[in-house]
Design a protein around this motif. Structure first.
Motif, PDB file in Angstrom:
ATOM      1  N   SER A  90     -63.622 -18.465  -9.998  1.00 13.89           N
ATOM      2  CA  SER A  90     -63.075 -18.553  -8.493  1.00 13.89           C
ATOM      3  C   SER A  90     -63.254 -19.982  -7.894  1.00 13.89           C
ATOM      4  CB  SER A  90     -63.532 -17.203  -7.730  1.00 13.89           C
ATOM      5  OG  SER A  90     -63.472 -16.168  -8.358  1.00 13.89           O
ATOM      6  N   SER A  93     -60.258 -21.400  -6.008  1.00  9.87           N
ATOM      7  CA  SER A  93     -60.033 -20.599  -4.839  1.00  9.87           C
ATOM      8  C   SER A  93     -60.764 -20.464  -3.631  1.00  9.87           C
ATOM      9  CB  SER A  93     -59.527 -19.200  -5.435  1.00  9.87           C
ATOM     10  OG  SER A  93     -58.911 -19.017  -6.665  1.00  9.87           O
ATOM     11  N   TRP A 157     -54.452 -19.083  -7.907  1.00 11.08           N
ATOM     12  CA  TRP A 157     -55.288 -18.314  -6.598  1.00 11.08           C
ATOM     13  C   TRP A 157     -55.871 -17.228  -7.217  1.00 11.08           C
ATOM     14  CZ3 TRP A 157     -57.430 -19.022  -2.081  1.00 11.08           C
ATOM     15  CH2 TRP A 157     -57.845 -17.756  -1.230  1.00 11.08           C
TER      16      TRP A 157
END
Ligand SMILES: Cc1cc2nc3c(=O)[nH]c(=O)nc-3n(C[C@H](O)[C@H](O)[C@H](O)COP(=O)(O)OP(=O)(O)OC[C@H]3O[C@@H](n4cnc5c(N)ncnc54)[C@H](O)[C@@H]3O)c2cc1C
Length: 216
Positions: A90, A93, A157
């Motif tokens: 992640s 993001s 994302w």
């Protein structure tokens, strides 16, 4: 899909639907050469995928830290070290939100000169956030772009991808994660529509040999 197109599409859809009373959203979307809205099943043309159409294969490790990103402050000699790593799948993001948190910690030391180690997505967003906060930033790095791992990642994302395990992350992690995710989303939103399309909305599809409601 670009945001402009999305809005243009919705207005056009309203106009076409009123004129022709399409039986379904996918039919109307197809007539507009647009993708149907979420929740409906668009008709996808069959893919013609052949091995000779592969242009690149990238392989690298996706690091994972069970406790989630490490963002704590440590004093080493007369230096203040603020850890900033371990974003699992992640990192792209959560980068801006995570950078905002650590730069806040750096700012509370009142030190204006900051050294950022590394120039993957975490190092770069940290350096930019610190600069925007008025700090003098120097980046020290082993690898320069495009040789960082971040460049090999998708950059989609995916703020909850391999980010942490519930127990090691602890009860406070959920709100920290939400803070990072919301701040990053808002920051990325500001890059929509800029020249070169640094950020855009795209349709993506997942292929499977077994139906998605069956365990492979
Ligand atoms: C295949 C793959 C797909 C992914 N897809 C997504 C996605 O779609 N969306 C998403 O949000 N995240 C995704 N991720 C996760 C995301 O890419 C990472 O979390 C993120 O890239 C980590 O960034 P980083 O800056 O911490 O690390 P890196 O990009 O690895 O950067 C580390 C930096 O530190 C430097 N460095 C290392 N050691 C030293 C040293 N000793 N001295 C000085 N400098 C040093 C390196 O040279 C480099 O500049 C994906 C990851 C992988 C592997």
């Amino acid at each position: 899909m670009k945001r402009r197109d999305l809005f243009a599409g919705s207005f056009a859809l309203g106009a076409v639907a009123a004129r022709n009373s399409w039986a379904s959203v996918p039919a109307a979307a197809a007539a507009l050469q647009r993708t149907a809205t979420p929740g409906t099943m668009p008709h996808l043309p069959p893919l013609h995928v052949h091995m000779n159409q592969l242009t690149d294969i990238k392989v690298c490790l996706r690091p994972f830290r069970a406790a989630g990103p490490r963002l704590d402050v440590e004093k080493i000699g007369d230096k203040t070290v603020i850890h900033h790593y371990g974003h699992g799948g992640s990192g792209w993001s959560l980068s801006w939100g995570s950078a905002d948190i650590v730069v806040g910690k750096a700012a509370s030391t009142l030190e204006k000169r900051v050294a950022v180690i590394g120039c993957g997505v975490i190092g770069l967003t940290t350096a930019l956030t610190a600069q925007r906060a008025g700090m003098d930033v120097t980046i020290y790095t082993k690898d320069l772009l495009p040789h960082t791992r971040s460049v090999r990642a998708n950059g989609s994302w995916t703020p909850d991808s391999r980010i942490a395990l519930t127990k090691p992350a602890g009860p406070g992690f959920a709100s920290l994660w939400e803070q990072m995710a919301r701040y990053s989303w808002k920051t990325y939103r500001d890059y929509l529509g800029l020249p070169g399309n640094p950020i855009d909305f795209r349709d993506s599809y997942t292929l499977s040999d077994t139906p998605f409601d069956q365990t492979p």
